[in-house]
Design an enzyme around this catalytic site. Structure first.
Site, mmCIF file in Angstrom:
data_model
loop_
_atom_site.group_PDB
_atom_site.id
_atom_site.type_symbol
_atom_site.label_atom_id
_atom_site.label_comp_id
_atom_site.label_asym_id
_atom_site.label_seq_id
_atom_site.Cartn_x
_atom_site.Cartn_y
_atom_site.Cartn_z
ATOM 1 N N CYS A 1 0.866 -1.177 0.000
ATOM 2 C CA CYS A 1 0.000 0.000 0.000
ATOM 3 C C CYS A 1 0.898 1.219 0.000
ATOM 4 O O CYS A 1 1.618 1.473 0.978
ATOM 5 C CB CYS A 1 -0.926 -0.002 1.210
ATOM 6 S SG CYS A 1 -1.942 1.490 1.333
ATOM 7 N N HIS B 1 -2.898 -4.708 -10.306
ATOM 8 C CA HIS B 1 -3.765 -3.646 -10.808
ATOM 9 C C HIS B 1 -4.089 -3.864 -12.278
ATOM 10 O O HIS B 1 -3.249 -4.350 -13.051
ATOM 11 C CB HIS B 1 -3.073 -2.280 -10.691
ATOM 12 C CG HIS B 1 -2.931 -1.789 -9.289
ATOM 13 N ND1 HIS B 1 -3.810 -0.912 -8.709
ATOM 14 C CD2 HIS B 1 -1.998 -2.074 -8.333
ATOM 15 C CE1 HIS B 1 -3.431 -0.650 -7.468
ATOM 16 N NE2 HIS B 1 -2.340 -1.354 -7.207
ATOM 17 N N GLU C 1 -10.503 -0.230 -4.860
ATOM 18 C CA GLU C 1 -9.421 -0.968 -4.232
ATOM 19 C C GLU C 1 -9.909 -2.325 -3.751
ATOM 20 O O GLU C 1 -10.948 -2.419 -3.072
ATOM 21 C CB GLU C 1 -8.856 -0.147 -3.064
ATOM 22 C CG GLU C 1 -7.503 -0.623 -2.606
ATOM 23 C CD GLU C 1 -6.789 0.409 -1.738
ATOM 24 O OE1 GLU C 1 -5.828 0.006 -1.055
ATOM 25 O OE2 GLU C 1 -7.188 1.592 -1.738
ATOM 26 N N CYS D 1 -5.134 6.052 -3.707
ATOM 27 C CA CYS D 1 -4.468 4.750 -3.702
ATOM 28 C C CYS D 1 -3.075 4.951 -4.279
ATOM 29 O O CYS D 1 -2.926 5.216 -5.473
ATOM 30 C CB CYS D 1 -5.252 3.731 -4.518
ATOM 31 S SG CYS D 1 -4.455 2.108 -4.615
ATOM 32 N N GLY E 1 -2.114 2.361 -6.810
ATOM 33 C CA GLY E 1 -2.897 2.609 -8.023
ATOM 34 C C GLY E 1 -2.313 3.739 -8.849
ATOM 35 O O GLY E 1 -2.252 3.658 -10.084
#
Length: 269
Positions: free
Chosen positions: A73, A150, A199, A208, A211
């Site tokens: 993260c 992703h 997410e 994010c 992301g």
């Protein structure tokens, strides 16, 4: 016994951070989800547990809002970087990352992206730069793994996509054996993107970090932008750079909101 915690956020993506480096704290999916519950717990997108590491300054474990433990993260890495200060190496399930806290914010070296189909991963071999799949109007995404998986869809207007409906359909599609984070992005300019993220295990988020990193990599691979990109998320902007042959650098703010304690017995494992 009462356990201390810190509530932190990066551009509105919020965390409960528990420091277990000196005394161990038991954590399970059930307990993480209970602490993350916004009505009956402390409330957060992710719970972050700091533990001793054999290979870095600290080990960071990340549990999504649903209790599932995940690999990486970016926003949490910035929060931990702010908390620890200076330069740090952080062990995660997604690999080793590095952070540096400065007056301008926190920069995190997220490592090199993984781009092969089996590294995303997807269920069978395919071109990850132009994946031959689609869900209604969302078609031909880019696949990128930046410590977690992703897919990125480039669209004319990211705000117009019904991501609250389509996000969970894509996240749980059998094509993605580890589920997937879903990104919809619009190109604003040669070094400027607008991004919304569904997410995995969390839902729609204000920001994010992984992301933003994955989307910048996807845009660079498709030659839609240069190698340093501003990514605007609902919670604010991040700056992502990916030099040729190098690793991904993410820079942005992190904030300590407040500190508190909770009763250990109130959240059983």
């Amino acid at each position: 016994m009462r356990l201390p915690f810190r509530k932190m956020h990066g551009l509105g993506n919020d965390f409960v951070v528990i420091d277990a480096r000196k005394a161990p704290v038991a954590m399970t999916a059930r307990r993480a989800a209970a602490l993350a519950n916004r009505r009956t717990g402390i409330g957060c997108d992710q719970l972050v547990l700091l533990e001793p590491s054999d290979c870095a300054d600290v080990k960071m474990r990340i549990f999504n809002h649903d209790g599932g433990e995940v690999e990486a993260c970016g926003n949490a890495a910035r929060a931990v970087g702010l908390l620890l200060g200076a330069k740090q190496t952080i062990e995660t399930l997604g690999g080793l990352i590095r952070s540096e806290a400065t007056d301008a914010g926190v920069s995190v070296d997220m490592g090199a992206p993984r781009l092969r189909w089996d590294e995303i991963p997807v269920a069978y071999a395919m071109d990850t730069l132009d994946m031959p799949v689609g869900w209604e109007a969302l078609e031909n995404p880019v696949g990128v793994n930046v410590g977690n998986p992703h897919v990125i869809f480039f669209v004319a207007d990211a705000d117009a996509v019904d991501l609250e409906r389509l996000g969970p359909l894509i996240e749980h599609d059998p094509l993605f054996p580890q589920r997937i984070n879903v990104n919809v992005a619009s190109v604003i300019g040669p070094d400027h993107l607008k991004l919304r993220v569904w997410e995995r295990g969390v839902g729609l988020t204000q920001a994010c970090g992984t992301g933003a990193c994955a989307t910048a990599v996807a845009a660079i691979r498709r030659k839609l932008t240069g190698r340093k990109v501003r990514v605007d998320l609902p919670g604010g902007p991040l700056t992502i750079s990916w030099p040729e042959g190098g690793t991904i650098d993410m820079t942005g703010p992190a904030t300590l909101s407040f500190e508190g304690t909770f009763e250990d017995a109130d959240f059983p494992t």
